[in-house]
Design an enzyme around this catalytic site. Sequence first.
Site, PDB file in Angstrom:
ATOM      1  N   ALA A  61       0.849  -1.196   0.000  1.00 31.93           N
ATOM      2  CA  ALA A  61       0.000   0.000   0.000  1.00 31.93           C
ATOM      3  C   ALA A  61       0.876   1.234   0.000  1.00 31.93           C
ATOM      4  O   ALA A  61       2.082   1.170   0.282  1.00 31.93           O
ATOM      5  CB  ALA A  61      -0.906   0.021   1.228  1.00 31.93           C
ATOM      6  N   ALA A 114       1.659   3.862   2.253  1.00 34.36           N
ATOM      7  CA  ALA A 114       1.480   3.929   3.696  1.00 34.36           C
ATOM      8  C   ALA A 114       1.117   5.331   4.156  1.00 34.36           C
ATOM      9  O   ALA A 114       1.305   6.313   3.431  1.00 34.36           O
ATOM     10  CB  ALA A 114       2.752   3.454   4.390  1.00 34.36           C
ATOM     11  N   TYR A 141      -5.511   8.796   3.912  1.00 39.07           N
ATOM     12  CA  TYR A 141      -5.120   7.385   3.993  1.00 39.07           C
ATOM     13  C   TYR A 141      -6.298   6.527   4.428  1.00 39.07           C
ATOM     14  O   TYR A 141      -6.615   5.508   3.792  1.00 39.07           O
ATOM     15  CB  TYR A 141      -3.959   7.237   4.969  1.00 39.07           C
ATOM     16  CG  TYR A 141      -3.537   5.810   5.228  1.00 39.07           C
ATOM     17  CD1 TYR A 141      -2.883   5.062   4.264  1.00 39.07           C
ATOM     18  CD2 TYR A 141      -3.793   5.211   6.469  1.00 39.07           C
ATOM     19  CE1 TYR A 141      -2.500   3.750   4.512  1.00 39.07           C
ATOM     20  CE2 TYR A 141      -3.401   3.906   6.725  1.00 39.07           C
ATOM     21  CZ  TYR A 141      -2.751   3.179   5.750  1.00 39.07           C
ATOM     22  OH  TYR A 141      -2.364   1.881   5.996  1.00 39.07           O
TER      23      TYR A 141
END
Length: 310
Positions: free
Chosen positions: A70, A72, A140
Amino acid sequence: MNVLLTGATGFLGSRLAKVLNSKPDVSLTAAVRCLIEIPAAHIVEVQGLDTNTDWSTALTNQQTVIHAAARAHIMKDEVPDPLAEYRRVNVDGTFNLARQAAAAGVKRFVFISSIKVNGEQTPLGQPFTANDTPAPEDAYGISKWEAEQGLQQLASETGMEVVIIRPPLVYGPGVKGNFASMISLVKKGLPLPLGAIHNKRSLVAVDNLVDLIITCIDHPAAANQVFLAGDGHDLSTTELLRGVAEAMGKPSRLIPVPASMLKLGATMLGKKAVAQRLLGSLQVDISKARSLLGWEPPVSVEEGLKRCFK
């Protein structure tokens, strides 16, 4: 069982790869961006994580995908549009992999999400649960929630089982970020004004998270479920700092300054977000994993902290 792991070179992924590769009933394939030495039966080079990535070679004959790669969480993101960048990797890149996985006949897709999908803080004694309405606040967390929704829709359309795991802060040997900064402060023996903080925060030792992920690879009851990860024992910031100092064999020099004064000072200095992480609570309820999977965290908080320094 054939397992494809993404993010195998990261903090979590590298530990997961090592454990999976030690299991005689698992044939592990690690997808990496550049060919390096990691514990895996097979290593496949994959360029990037976006809508253009071709996963066909990596997905050949795979039964399970563990998606730990991913973009982050970044504290000081310098890209012009952080949400767009998170979406490009964590949403579009994840969808692309999952769609190809379903087409390739993958049975189960295990997605490593984040507790940020639930939110940023909890009232003391009222932990997040897996059934709570998601309320992500930053880019996020939003990207992880959007990815979860897309995966659940794909599961209903294709029959590929999806398992979602939301961990809070993960710690262990080689940890970086805020936890590493805290370790550095304690190691230097600096006096810290955090000796009277009575919040509660859930953490998860990397070995506990790895154990939960491996449990979810083939447990029948894990199919199409969301689980929160944790050590099962919450700590105040004061208790955590003392625990880190003890694990290092260092004295904890903590000054008992009231939390209200620290909040005021942080607000005046423009550090309100930092104060929230140090003074606020964020608790998770892992009872769903316990009841549905029969899972218990194998490593205590004390042992998890000790392993950071072995």
